[in-house]
Scaffold this active site. Structure first.
Site, short mmCIF file in Angstrom:
data_model
loop_
_atom_site.label_atom_id
_atom_site.label_comp_id
_atom_site.label_asym_id
_atom_site.label_seq_id
_atom_site.Cartn_x
_atom_site.Cartn_y
_atom_site.Cartn_z
N TRP A 23 0.84 -1.20 0.00
CA TRP A 23 0.00 0.00 0.00
C TRP A 23 0.87 1.24 0.00
O TRP A 23 1.85 1.34 0.73
CB TRP A 23 -0.91 -0.01 1.23
CG TRP A 23 -1.97 -1.07 1.19
CD1 TRP A 23 -1.79 -2.42 1.10
CD2 TRP A 23 -3.38 -0.86 1.23
NE1 TRP A 23 -2.98 -3.07 1.08
CE2 TRP A 23 -3.99 -2.14 1.17
CE3 TRP A 23 -4.19 0.27 1.32
CZ2 TRP A 23 -5.38 -2.30 1.19
CZ3 TRP A 23 -5.57 0.10 1.35
CH2 TRP A 23 -6.15 -1.17 1.28
N ASP B 8 -11.45 7.74 3.40
CA ASP B 8 -12.25 7.03 4.41
C ASP B 8 -13.22 7.93 5.14
O ASP B 8 -13.68 7.60 6.24
CB ASP B 8 -11.33 6.29 5.41
CG ASP B 8 -12.06 5.18 6.14
OD1 ASP B 8 -13.03 4.65 5.59
OD2 ASP B 8 -11.66 4.86 7.28
N ASP C 83 -12.51 2.29 -1.64
CA ASP C 83 -13.63 3.03 -1.03
C ASP C 83 -13.95 4.36 -1.70
O ASP C 83 -15.04 4.90 -1.49
CB ASP C 83 -13.40 3.31 0.46
CG ASP C 83 -13.40 2.05 1.31
OD1 ASP C 83 -13.75 0.99 0.78
OD2 ASP C 83 -13.05 2.15 2.49
N TRP D 210 -22.34 -3.40 0.20
CA TRP D 210 -22.35 -1.95 0.13
C TRP D 210 -23.22 -1.48 -1.03
O TRP D 210 -23.95 -0.51 -0.95
CB TRP D 210 -20.92 -1.45 -0.06
CG TRP D 210 -20.69 -0.04 0.39
CD1 TRP D 210 -21.60 0.94 0.52
CD2 TRP D 210 -19.43 0.51 0.76
NE1 TRP D 210 -21.01 2.10 0.94
CE2 TRP D 210 -19.66 1.86 1.10
CE3 TRP D 210 -18.14 0.03 0.83
CZ2 TRP D 210 -18.64 2.72 1.50
CZ3 TRP D 210 -17.13 0.87 1.23
CH2 TRP D 210 -17.38 2.20 1.56
N LYS E 136 -5.90 -6.59 1.22
CA LYS E 136 -5.73 -6.19 2.62
C LYS E 136 -4.80 -7.20 3.28
O LYS E 136 -5.07 -8.39 3.31
CB LYS E 136 -7.08 -6.19 3.33
CG LYS E 136 -7.00 -5.98 4.84
CD LYS E 136 -6.60 -4.58 5.24
CE LYS E 136 -6.68 -4.42 6.74
NZ LYS E 136 -6.38 -3.03 7.18
N ASP F 262 -8.16 -3.15 11.11
CA ASP F 262 -9.09 -2.27 10.42
C ASP F 262 -9.27 -0.95 11.15
O ASP F 262 -9.81 -0.01 10.58
CB ASP F 262 -10.45 -2.95 10.29
CG ASP F 262 -10.42 -4.16 9.38
OD1 ASP F 262 -9.79 -4.09 8.32
OD2 ASP F 262 -11.00 -5.19 9.76
#
Length: 502
Positions: free
Chosen positions: A222, A265, A303, A351, A468, A474
């Site tokens: 990341w 986020d 996201d 979602w 992830k 998280d």
């Protein structure tokens, strides 16, 4: 990072043959530079012609019915010759010492027989990196070997030695492929991932267990505002370049996550990102330049698209700016060429569709397709699904297929998908005793388990990836179990729970 359930508006060691190719192969005419990554064989399907393949000595070749037909002359009545008496091959293959390659092909023969397949240097003394005897029958079979090159050369050969029989015979080859830095050779594991760093720094009875189950498989790195935000000349471009270069040197495919959108986020546990749109564009441009056209998978801004449908997160001018930034990012990544595959994040199945999968989800699909189109999905390879989430692969594939159909129907764009399988071995968490509750507990839920490691996809997905990194928290907000570490921090307790499925 916040994830909610709401609906949105043959490993082959080098084997030296006792008898190698001793007849120099034909010299190829000068042409454009040959590829270093991806597919290295030219014309492995023989749709109409055999060029640039050649047949030497007692081998003649022709394209017949979409395959290469090799007629190998006999070596004389009653005399058994050598395999290298008849050779078919292709020149000018780029090989790099220490890099991983996969050779594969379909083959059959008019009579059961043995041939030899090699990947080797095209000049004396003809050292080989791959040397395999191939047992052919009259029925076509698929053969495949993965090996590590012992050579660095621009004059590598893929050769088939087909002599050795006293009578004339016919060998048919098709779908010949030699690749490197693709999913076939495997995904690069970040050597400095959090699980490895924890194991190296601690004396703990769980060290070997966590390193073997997680650290040796973490395949994503990341990148975000911790990577020299706004200072590409001294930070992000060099970091990306070094990482992609290390993967390419091993012939592996790296997975990079770009996670730096302003307002990341929505102020949640993984909040942060660039300070403004101008700095983000500078950062993502340098990120793309660091890849420099080499093989890479990029997961773009987990996201960011899904959360853009929440007016409490981003609205008005800020919403238009987000679309513009994502469009810009896709443009610059696409400019790196076909070896760079970008997947714009599309949230997760709950979602977008809602937890009941009742079929009353058209508006959700249409909305997500619209948001992805505004964000430049037409320039990406496709979308990523379930990043840092827990849905089973089957549920994510259902979502991926329906979303791809929606994008195609609404905007005429072909879109593929990849799935995060790092923590979906037990599927998503539901309220105990209430199966209709659907997906809840996005933050370090109990009872989750590691999913399959990174590989080519199944059920419609192009790839299944550990995106992830397991064991990374998280977050530690009020919605997380007591004692949860901050977002992104490694926890051996979380890691072990994922290994054990508890």
């Amino acid at each position: 990072m916040r994830h909610t359930s709401r609906t949105i508006t043959a490993i082959a060691a080098p084997v030296l043959a006792a008898a190698l190719l001793v007849v120099p192969a034909p010299t190829a005419a000068a042409g454009p530079a040959e590829p270093v990554y991806g597919e290295l064989v030219r014309n492995g399907t023989f749709d109409t012609v055999t060029a640039p393949w050649w047949g030497a000595e007692k081998a003649s070749i022709a394209a017949v019915a979409g395959a290469m037909r090799i007629t190998a002359a006999g070596t004389g009545t009653g005399t058994s010759g050598n395999l290298w008496d008849a050779v078919v091959g292709q020149n000018n293959i780029n090989l790099r010492q220490g890099a991983t390659y996969t050779l594969s092909f379909d083959a059959k023969a008019s009579v059961p027989r043995t041939v030899k397949s090699t990947v080797q240097l095209g000049t004396a003394p003809y050292p080989v990196s791959l040397d395999r005897n191939v047992e052919l029958t009259t029925t076509s079979k698929r053969f495949s070997w993965t090996f590590t090159s012992t050579l660095t050369t621009g004059d590598g050969h893929v050769d088939f030695q087909v002599g050795g029989l006293p009578e004339q015979n016919v060998i048919t080859l098709d779908n010949i492929s030699l690749t490197t830095s693709t999913a076939r050779e495997g995904f690069y594991t970040d050597p400095a991932n959090n699980a490895v760093k924890w194991a190296d720094a601690n004396s703990d009875p769980r060290e070997a267990k966590i390193k073997a189950a997680i650290g040796d498989h973490n395949s994503s790195k990341w990148f975000g505002n911790w990577d020299a935000d706004g200072n590409p000349n001294t930070g992000i471009q060099a970091e990306v370049s070094n990482y992609v270069g290390a993967a390419a040197a091993k012939g592996k495919l790296p997975v990079l996550v770009a996670y730096n959108i302003p307002g990341r986020d929505c102020g949640g546990a993984s909040s942060g990102g660039s300070q403004d749109a101008a700095l983000y564009k500078t950062w993502i441009s340098a990120f793309a330049q660091g890849i420099n056209g080499r093989p890479a998978v990029v997961i773009l801004e987990p996201d960011a698209v899904a959360q853009s449908s929440d007016p409490a997160c981003v609205a008005g001018e800020a919403l238009e700016a987000r679309f513009d930034m994502l469009w810009y990012a896709n443009q610059h990544l696409a400019a790196q060429g076909p070896l760079v595959r970008t997947y714009l994040d599309a949230g997760n199945a709950s979602w977008t569709l809602g937890p009941d999968f009742s079929g009353n989800s058209g508006i959700g699909l249409q909305r997500m397709a619209y948001l992805l189109n505004r964000s430049g999905v037409s320039m990406a390879r496709g979308v990523s699904i379930g990043v840092a989430n827990f849905h089973s692969t089957d549920i994510s594939n259902q979502y991926g297929a329906r979303l791809a159909t929606q994008i195609k129907n609404d905007f005429g764009v072909d879109s593929r998908w990849v799935i995060d399988t790092a923590r979906n071995g037990n599927g998503s968490y539901v309220t105990p005793g209430v199966p209709s509750s659907g997906h809840v507990g996005f933050c370090n839920p109990t009872g989750r388990k590691l999913g399959v490691t990174s590989r080519a996809g199944t059920g419609g997905a192009e790839y299944l990836l550990w995106i992830k990194n397991p064991g990374d928290s998280d977050g530690n907000s009020a919605q997380c179990p007591a004692g949860s570490p901050p977002a992104g921090a490694f926890s051996p307790n979380l890691a072990e729970a994922l290994i054990d499925g508890r």
